[in-house]
Design a protein around this motif. Structure first.
Motif, PDB file in Angstrom:
ATOM      1  N   SER A   1       0.837  -1.204   0.000  1.00 52.35           N
ATOM      2  CA  SER A   1       0.000   0.000   0.000  1.00 52.35           C
ATOM      3  C   SER A   1       0.871   1.252   0.000  1.00 52.35           C
ATOM      4  O   SER A   1       0.592   2.221  -0.722  1.00 52.35           O
ATOM      5  N   ARG A   2       1.941   1.236   0.788  1.00 53.62           N
ATOM      6  CA  ARG A   2       2.865   2.375   0.833  1.00 53.62           C
ATOM      7  C   ARG A   2       3.537   2.589  -0.511  1.00 53.62           C
ATOM      8  O   ARG A   2       3.658   3.718  -0.995  1.00 53.62           O
ATOM      9  N   ILE A   3       3.968   1.512  -1.142  1.00 47.27           N
ATOM     10  CA  ILE A   3       4.614   1.617  -2.454  1.00 47.27           C
ATOM     11  C   ILE A   3       3.637   2.143  -3.496  1.00 47.27           C
ATOM     12  O   ILE A   3       3.988   2.991  -4.335  1.00 47.27           O
ATOM     13  N   LEU A   4       2.402   1.654  -3.473  1.00 44.18           N
ATOM     14  CA  LEU A   4       1.404   2.129  -4.440  1.00 44.18           C
ATOM     15  C   LEU A   4       1.156   3.628  -4.280  1.00 44.18           C
ATOM     16  O   LEU A   4       1.027   4.356  -5.278  1.00 44.18           O
ATOM     17  N   VAL A   5       1.108   4.104  -3.045  1.00 43.16           N
ATOM     18  CA  VAL A   5       0.905   5.534  -2.804  1.00 43.16           C
ATOM     19  C   VAL A   5       2.126   6.345  -3.229  1.00 43.16           C
ATOM     20  O   VAL A   5       2.007   7.353  -3.929  1.00 43.16           O
ATOM     21  N   ASP A   6       3.311   5.890  -2.832  1.00 42.35           N
ATOM     22  CA  ASP A   6       4.526   6.683  -3.060  1.00 42.35           C
ATOM     23  C   ASP A   6       5.050   6.603  -4.487  1.00 42.35           C
ATOM     24  O   ASP A   6       5.579   7.584  -5.008  1.00 42.35           O
ATOM     25  N   GLU A   7       4.911   5.441  -5.119  1.00 43.41           N
ATOM     26  CA  GLU A   7       5.542   5.248  -6.433  1.00 43.41           C
ATOM     27  C   GLU A   7       4.560   5.151  -7.600  1.00 43.41           C
ATOM     28  O   GLU A   7       4.960   5.327  -8.750  1.00 43.41           O
ATOM     29  N   PHE A   8       3.279   4.858  -7.306  1.00 46.86           N
ATOM     30  CA  PHE A   8       2.316   4.664  -8.390  1.00 46.86           C
ATOM     31  C   PHE A   8       1.089   5.569  -8.248  1.00 46.86           C
ATOM     32  O   PHE A   8       0.056   5.316  -8.870  1.00 46.86           O
ATOM     33  N   ASN A   9       1.221   6.611  -7.433  1.00 51.13           N
ATOM     34  CA  ASN A   9       0.127   7.567  -7.236  1.00 51.13           C
ATOM     35  C   ASN A   9      -1.171   6.883  -6.804  1.00 51.13           C
ATOM     36  O   ASN A   9      -2.276   7.325  -7.154  1.00 51.13           O
ATOM     37  N   GLY A  10      -1.049   5.791  -6.066  1.00 56.17           N
ATOM     38  CA  GLY A  10      -2.215   5.103  -5.548  1.00 56.17           C
ATOM     39  C   GLY A  10      -2.935   4.226  -6.549  1.00 56.17           C
ATOM     40  O   GLY A  10      -4.004   3.690  -6.249  1.00 56.17           O
ATOM     41  N   VAL A  11      -2.341   4.063  -7.741  1.00 54.89           N
ATOM     42  CA  VAL A  11      -2.971   3.291  -8.811  1.00 54.89           C
ATOM     43  C   VAL A  11      -2.257   1.950  -8.979  1.00 54.89           C
ATOM     44  O   VAL A  11      -1.029   1.903  -9.060  1.00 54.89           O
ATOM     45  N   VAL A  12      -3.021   0.877  -9.062  1.00 52.52           N
ATOM     46  CA  VAL A  12      -2.436  -0.448  -9.277  1.00 52.52           C
ATOM     47  C   VAL A  12      -1.919  -0.524 -10.707  1.00 52.52           C
ATOM     48  O   VAL A  12      -2.665  -0.263 -11.660  1.00 52.52           O
ATOM     49  N   PRO A  13      -0.648  -0.856 -10.906  1.00 48.86           N
ATOM     50  CA  PRO A  13      -0.069  -0.909 -12.258  1.00 48.86           C
ATOM     51  C   PRO A  13      -0.613  -2.091 -13.052  1.00 48.86           C
ATOM     52  O   PRO A  13      -1.074  -3.082 -12.484  1.00 48.86           O
ATOM     53  N   SER A  14      -0.524  -1.978 -14.371  1.00 50.16           N
ATOM     54  CA  SER A  14      -1.094  -3.012 -15.239  1.00 50.16           C
ATOM     55  C   SER A  14      -0.033  -3.837 -15.958  1.00 50.16           C
ATOM     56  O   SER A  14      -0.325  -4.459 -16.983  1.00 50.16           O
TER      57      SER A  14
ATOM     58  N   ARG B   1       3.037  -6.920 -15.486  1.00 52.75           N
ATOM     59  CA  ARG B   1       3.459  -8.001 -14.588  1.00 52.75           C
ATOM     60  C   ARG B   1       4.707  -7.598 -13.813  1.00 52.75           C
ATOM     61  O   ARG B   1       4.832  -7.877 -12.615  1.00 52.75           O
ATOM     62  N   GLU B   2       5.643  -6.959 -14.475  1.00 50.91           N
ATOM     63  CA  GLU B   2       6.883  -6.568 -13.798  1.00 50.91           C
ATOM     64  C   GLU B   2       6.602  -5.626 -12.644  1.00 50.91           C
ATOM     65  O   GLU B   2       7.151  -5.785 -11.547  1.00 50.91           O
ATOM     66  N   ALA B   3       5.740  -4.637 -12.871  1.00 56.66           N
ATOM     67  CA  ALA B   3       5.426  -3.678 -11.810  1.00 56.66           C
ATOM     68  C   ALA B   3       4.657  -4.352 -10.678  1.00 56.66           C
ATOM     69  O   ALA B   3       4.916  -4.099  -9.497  1.00 56.66           O
ATOM     70  N   LEU B   4       3.727  -5.206 -11.027  1.00 57.96           N
ATOM     71  CA  LEU B   4       2.944  -5.894  -9.994  1.00 57.96           C
ATOM     72  C   LEU B   4       3.828  -6.782  -9.121  1.00 57.96           C
ATOM     73  O   LEU B   4       3.700  -6.789  -7.891  1.00 57.96           O
ATOM     74  N   THR B   5       4.730  -7.522  -9.736  1.00 64.21           N
ATOM     75  CA  THR B   5       5.581  -8.436  -8.959  1.00 64.21           C
ATOM     76  C   THR B   5       6.652  -7.701  -8.164  1.00 64.21           C
ATOM     77  O   THR B   5       7.352  -8.316  -7.356  1.00 64.21           O
ATOM     78  N   SER B   6       6.776  -6.402  -8.363  1.00 62.89           N
ATOM     79  CA  SER B   6       7.692  -5.615  -7.531  1.00 62.89           C
ATOM     80  C   SER B   6       7.071  -5.299  -6.173  1.00 62.89           C
ATOM     81  O   SER B   6       7.759  -4.846  -5.264  1.00 62.89           O
ATOM     82  N   LEU B   7       5.772  -5.558  -6.035  1.00 54.95           N
ATOM     83  CA  LEU B   7       5.077  -5.274  -4.778  1.00 54.95           C
ATOM     84  C   LEU B   7       5.278  -6.417  -3.787  1.00 54.95           C
ATOM     85  O   LEU B   7       5.244  -7.587  -4.172  1.00 54.95           O
TER      86      LEU B   7
END
Length: 215
Positions: free
Chosen positions: A98-111, A113-119
């Motif tokens: 949740s912190r990473i999504l807020v800080d690095e993705f502006n609160g948006v879930v990336p679409s 696979r590479e970005a998702l698996t970084s979480l």
């Protein structure tokens, strides 16, 4: 040993029957948006969908965005999911992602696979579920049900989950790729069960290559 592989025409017939029986198969994890789907799938590791749904109904009513999850806090999250296996580690992962999504993705879930698996707590299987269910990508998430069905029937034999994933992508016709994940998982969950498959009522019994069919 993996089962013998079905032919292209056999696989096409299998999925034609799956589609006729259930044209729009749905996943059973309850969610309201991409974020709640990511959290639900991450929580479902080594847990049942029913158990996760029971725990997350009240949780998602309070925290359905990364920022709301952070506002709820680790203790609040832990209290909601304490009935789920490995809940302490899962709670930590949900707070971190949740912190990473807020800080690095502006609160948006990336679409991607590479970005998702970084979480934190999001592996390839979780990412593929999110890509398939939310973003409508023909991604294949191989769980224990799909691994069993792929090998037992001959639809997608492989020695490990990566091999089965590749077999699904390579062998199942493109027109069935979007829903292949759900058809296979539901078939494994309710018909092609691990200990005693319900072969007598199986709609692909005459095509399936499993030799030890039950009566």
């Amino acid at each position: 040993m993996p089962a013998p592989a079905m032919t292209y025409h056999q696989i096409s017939e299998v999925f034609a029957r799956f589609r006729e029986a259930e044209p729009e198969p749905k996943g059973e994890l309850e969610h309201t948006n991409a974020f709640t789907l990511v959290v639900a799938v991450a929580l479902s590791a080594q847990a049942t969908d029913a158990g996760v749904n029971k725990a997350t109904r009240a949780l998602f009513a309070l925290a359905d965005t990364p920022q709301k999850m952070l506002d709820l806090g680790l203790d609040g999250l832990t209290e909601h999911i304490k009935t789920i296996g490995l809940f302490r580690q899962k709670a930590k992962n949900v707070m971190k992602l949740s912190r990473i999504l807020v800080d690095e993705f502006n609160g948006v879930v990336p679409s991607s696979r590479e970005a998702l698996t970084s979480l934190p707590g999001v592996g390839r299987k979780t990412a593929n579920v999110v890509l398939n269910m939310w973003f409508r990508h023909p991604a294949q998430a191989v769980d224990t049900h799909i691994f069993r069905v792929g090998n037992r029937t001959g639809i997608a034999p492989g020695r490990d989950v990566d091999a089965v994933e590749r077999a699904i992508e390579d062998r199942i016709p493109a027109e069935y790729q979007q829903h292949a994940h759900h058809w296979l998982i539901l078939h494994g969950r309710y018909t092609c069960k691990a200990r005693k498959p319900l072969c007598a009522t199986c709609i692909i019994r005459d095509i399936c290559l499993y030799e030890e069919k039950t009566l």
